[in-house]
Design a protein around this motif. Structure first.
Motif, short mmCIF file in Angstrom:
data_model
loop_
_atom_site.label_atom_id
_atom_site.label_comp_id
_atom_site.label_asym_id
_atom_site.label_seq_id
_atom_site.Cartn_x
_atom_site.Cartn_y
_atom_site.Cartn_z
N THR A 1 0.84 -1.20 0.00
CA THR A 1 0.00 0.00 0.00
C THR A 1 0.87 1.25 0.00
OG1 THR A 1 -0.15 0.32 2.40
CG2 THR A 1 -1.68 -1.26 1.41
N THR A 2 0.26 2.36 -0.36
CA THR A 2 0.97 3.64 -0.38
C THR A 2 1.47 4.02 1.01
OG1 THR A 2 -0.54 4.29 -2.13
CG2 THR A 2 0.77 6.03 -1.15
N MET A 3 0.77 3.62 2.05
CA MET A 3 1.10 4.07 3.40
C MET A 3 2.05 3.13 4.14
SD MET A 3 -0.54 2.08 5.92
CE MET A 3 -1.70 0.73 5.88
N ASP A 4 2.66 2.15 3.46
CA ASP A 4 3.46 1.15 4.16
C ASP A 4 4.53 1.77 5.06
OD1 ASP A 4 2.06 -1.00 3.25
OD2 ASP A 4 3.60 -1.75 1.89
N ALA A 5 5.25 2.79 4.60
CA ALA A 5 6.32 3.37 5.41
C ALA A 5 5.79 4.20 6.58
CB ALA A 5 7.23 4.25 4.54
N ALA A 6 4.51 4.54 6.55
CA ALA A 6 3.89 5.30 7.64
C ALA A 6 3.13 4.40 8.61
CB ALA A 6 2.95 6.36 7.09
N GLY A 7 2.71 3.21 8.14
CA GLY A 7 1.91 2.38 9.03
C GLY A 7 1.54 1.02 8.47
N GLY A 8 2.40 0.41 7.64
CA GLY A 8 2.00 -0.79 6.93
C GLY A 8 2.58 -2.10 7.38
N VAL A 9 3.32 -2.13 8.50
CA VAL A 9 3.93 -3.38 8.97
C VAL A 9 2.93 -4.15 9.84
CG1 VAL A 9 5.75 -4.36 10.45
CG2 VAL A 9 6.28 -2.52 8.84
N SER A 10 2.97 -5.48 9.73
CA SER A 10 2.22 -6.37 10.63
C SER A 10 3.22 -7.25 11.37
CB SER A 10 1.25 -7.26 9.84
OG SER A 10 0.24 -6.50 9.23
N CYS A 11 3.02 -7.42 12.67
CA CYS A 11 3.93 -8.23 13.48
C CYS A 11 3.16 -8.99 14.54
CB CYS A 11 4.99 -7.37 14.17
SG CYS A 11 6.38 -6.86 13.14
N SER A 12 3.82 -9.99 15.09
CA SER A 12 3.27 -10.74 16.21
C SER A 12 3.76 -10.14 17.53
CB SER A 12 3.72 -12.20 16.14
OG SER A 12 5.13 -12.28 16.32
N LEU A 13 3.13 -10.51 18.61
CA LEU A 13 3.58 -10.08 19.93
C LEU A 13 5.00 -10.56 20.18
CD1 LEU A 13 3.04 -8.82 22.72
CD2 LEU A 13 2.15 -11.05 23.44
N HIS A 14 5.28 -11.81 19.84
CA HIS A 14 6.63 -12.37 20.05
C HIS A 14 7.68 -11.50 19.37
CE1 HIS A 14 10.07 -14.96 18.89
NE2 HIS A 14 9.91 -15.46 20.11
N ASP A 15 7.44 -11.13 18.12
CA ASP A 15 8.43 -10.34 17.39
C ASP A 15 8.51 -8.90 17.89
OD1 ASP A 15 8.99 -12.58 15.96
OD2 ASP A 15 8.31 -11.82 14.02
N MET A 16 7.38 -8.34 18.31
CA MET A 16 7.42 -6.98 18.84
C MET A 16 8.15 -6.92 20.17
SD MET A 16 6.30 -4.76 16.78
CE MET A 16 6.00 -3.33 17.82
N LEU A 17 8.14 -7.99 20.93
CA LEU A 17 8.92 -8.04 22.17
C LEU A 17 10.41 -8.13 21.86
CD1 LEU A 17 6.59 -10.29 24.35
CD2 LEU A 17 7.08 -7.85 24.68
N ILE A 18 10.77 -8.81 20.77
CA ILE A 18 12.16 -8.79 20.31
C ILE A 18 12.57 -7.35 19.96
CG2 ILE A 18 13.71 -9.49 18.44
CD1 ILE A 18 12.20 -12.14 18.30
N TRP A 19 11.71 -6.68 19.22
CA TRP A 19 11.94 -5.28 18.83
C TRP A 19 12.12 -4.40 20.07
CZ3 TRP A 19 13.42 -2.08 15.21
CH2 TRP A 19 12.92 -0.78 15.11
N ALA A 20 11.23 -4.57 21.06
CA ALA A 20 11.30 -3.75 22.28
C ALA A 20 12.57 -4.05 23.08
CB ALA A 20 10.05 -3.98 23.12
N LYS A 21 12.91 -5.33 23.24
CA LYS A 21 14.12 -5.69 24.00
C LYS A 21 15.37 -5.15 23.33
CE LYS A 21 14.77 -9.76 25.67
NZ LYS A 21 14.88 -11.23 25.74
N ASN A 22 15.36 -5.09 22.00
CA ASN A 22 16.50 -4.52 21.29
C ASN A 22 16.77 -3.09 21.72
OD1 ASN A 22 18.15 -3.61 18.81
ND2 ASN A 22 16.24 -2.49 18.56
N TRP A 23 15.72 -2.36 22.08
CA TRP A 23 15.89 -0.98 22.54
C TRP A 23 16.20 -0.90 24.03
CZ3 TRP A 23 16.55 2.58 19.01
CH2 TRP A 23 16.04 2.36 17.72
#
Length: 516
Positions: free
Chosen positions: A254-276
């Motif tokens: 979609t046109t808006m992918d860079a503004a809001g187009g990603v889909s993720c699971s809770l497991h992967d978002m916790l990886i993302w959060a722990k990275n920070w």
């Protein structure tokens, strides 16, 4: 009297029981507390489903999922949810990775990579830097140009956004204040793609998902049936949640992918959060402390709402690159939320204690997200001053009521006729939105967009005013016809409380020719 051996045995049992109670992992009570808070929000707001994860001292200490997939299987830690604007931090991180590699600089002019890019003011165009794209201080009003992104699907492309931004009139001076936008994040995605010579989606996969091991996350075009375990979005209608149907098994870019187009699971978002929160040496090599610091610098002050002041004594909110920074209860918080039709998301990070949480909801539940954010935040920042879910919900309802603007009563509307609008019928064109046809359809008049086909609706008359009632439940829009031939047609939301992404005030239509 019991024999000594029995008394010693009884005493031993008591000591062991007491020792076991004292040695119980501290997260047991925490899990019970968090379960109670999450369940209370789900019950109060009748949520169809959600996934919640909590990190404390760099470790995942709690996860909770509720709800079912369209298949009837339960939502779990690997279920995909749409992230909405929490995607923005990922877009910024792609840019940070390219900057780290020396392929771009944050203070480079955007036109170095996208010569066709421009803002309304030529001086601003010349001085607009890559960092400005992700700082919400461009001068554009809130959600300016979002009609190129929503409703979707549409015929707009990211390249159309890059070329169309120059026609959006500013509300204030460049870098003089804060106003949230999406279109410039789309431009940022195009800058990254231009620098790397590959699509935004390919970049996100290569620069973020693969190195961090976020194996379930999706962006760009992907097959829902093949990927599997995808949460169904729900929207609130007539007093209950109803499913928002998918547009077939293929989720298209979609046109808006860079503004809001990603889909993720809770497991992967916790990886993302722990990275920070608690990055490993490998993750610090992947994104250096210097680039991390750059993302979290406060660039643009944001007005602090009365609710934030009342609930957690917030004195400071600022926009960083893809994140917000605030000081709830005197603590430093880094966060962002996400809103899409039938989906809500949030990530809150408390770097000072390597703690935070991720919220994913498959329902259009703004109030639920706000309350759940607050009770989980209070769990870390000021647990002794926390209120109940019911109390926060009641207070939020009062804040909303105070901010609610009057809505015109349109119940007396009648279909407009071609005869009464004879002088206004024809094809009209806006510089960035393109052509629309305002033409007779039998005994009625239809408004139809060429570039955004879902924006098709019937023209209605209310007294001496006219508005479009859309076929796909988008907020109705006034038609502000020119007083004389050759003038400009403008539009405006009928309901001032409606989603600002449907704001029509950037449109300046001129009539090109009669209906064919």
């Amino acid at each position: 009297m019991k024999p000594l051996s029995q008394r010693v045995l009884a005493l031993s049992v008591l000591v062991l029981a007491a020792t076991a109670a004292c040695a119980a992992p501290p997260q047991t009570n925490q899990q019970q507390t968090l379960d109670h808070l999450v369940d209370a929000v789900v019950t109060h707001y009748h949520l169809p489903g959600l996934a919640v994860g909590v990190i404390d001292d760099g470790k995942v200490v709690y996860t909770h999922t509720q709800g079912k997939l369209p298949s009837g299987q339960p939502i779990n830690d690997n279920t995909l949810f749409e992230l909405g604007s929490t995607t923005k931090a990922m877009t910024v991180t792609v840019l940070a990775r390219l900057a780290q590699a020396g392929k771009l600089h944050w203070d480079d002019p955007v036109t170095k990579y996208l010569p066709e890019f421009g803002m309304y003011d030529p001086w601003v165009t010349k001085n607009f830097q890559v960092g400005d794209l992700v700082s919400h201080h461009s001068g554009l009003h809130e959600f300016s140009g979002d009609l190129m992104l929503w409703p979707h699907p549409s015929h707009f492309t990211p390249d159309d956004v890059v070329k169309g931004v120059r026609y959006l009139k500013p509300d204030y001076s460049f870098r003089a204040g804060y106003s949230y936008d999406n279109v410039l994040f789309v431009v940022a995605g195009q800058v990254a793609a231009s620098v790397a010579g590959e699509s935004y989606a390919e970049l996100v996969r290569r620069e973020i998902f693969q190195p961090l091991g976020m194996t379930r996350c999706q962006v760009g075009t992907w097959n829902r049936d093949k990927v599997g375990n995808v949460a169904q979005p729900y929207t609130w209608r007539d007093g209950h949640y109803v499913a928002v149907p998918f547009d077939g098994p293929i989720r298209q870019t979609t046109t808006m992918d860079a503004a809001g187009g990603v889909s993720c699971s809770l497991h992967d978002m916790l990886i993302w959060a722990k990275n920070w929160l608690a990055p490993t040496p490998q993750q610090l090599a992947w994104l250096t402390p210097g680039q991390r610091h750059k993302e979290w610098l406060p660039y643009t002050p944001v007005l602090v709402s009365q609710r934030r002041r009342d609930w957690n004594d917030t004195q400071f909110v600022a926009n960083a690159h893809g994140w917000f920074i605030s000081d709830p209860d005197g603590a430093t918080a880094i966060w962002h939320t996400g809103v899409l039709e039938g989906m809500r998301a949030a990530i809150f990070l408390l770097p000072w204690r390597k703690s935070g949480f991720v919220l994913l909801i498959n329902g259009g539940a703004d109030d639920a997200l706000t309350v759940l954010d607050e009770v989980l935040l209070k769990h870390f920042t000021a647990p002794n001053s926390a209120k109940s879910v019911a109390t926060y919900a009641a207070e939020l309802a009062r804040y909303n009521a105070e901010e609610h603007k009057p809505v015109p009563d349109t119940s007396a509307r009648k279909p407009a006729t071609p005869a009464e609008l004879k002088s206004q019928l024809g094809t009209w064109q806006d510089p960035w939105f393109g052509k629309v046809r305002l033409c007779a359809r039998g005994s009625t008049v239809q408004f139809a967009s060429e570039m955004s086909p879902l924006l098709t609706g019937q023209v209605m008359r209310l007294g001496d005013r006219y508005f479009v009632h859309w076929q796909h439940d988008d907020p109705d829009a006034w038609l502000l016809f020119p007083a004389q031939a050759g003038g400009t047609l403008h539009m405006a939301l009928v309901d001032a409380n409606a989603d600002a992404s449907s704001d029509f005030r950037d449109l300046d239509f001129t009539r090109k020719h009669a209906c064919e």
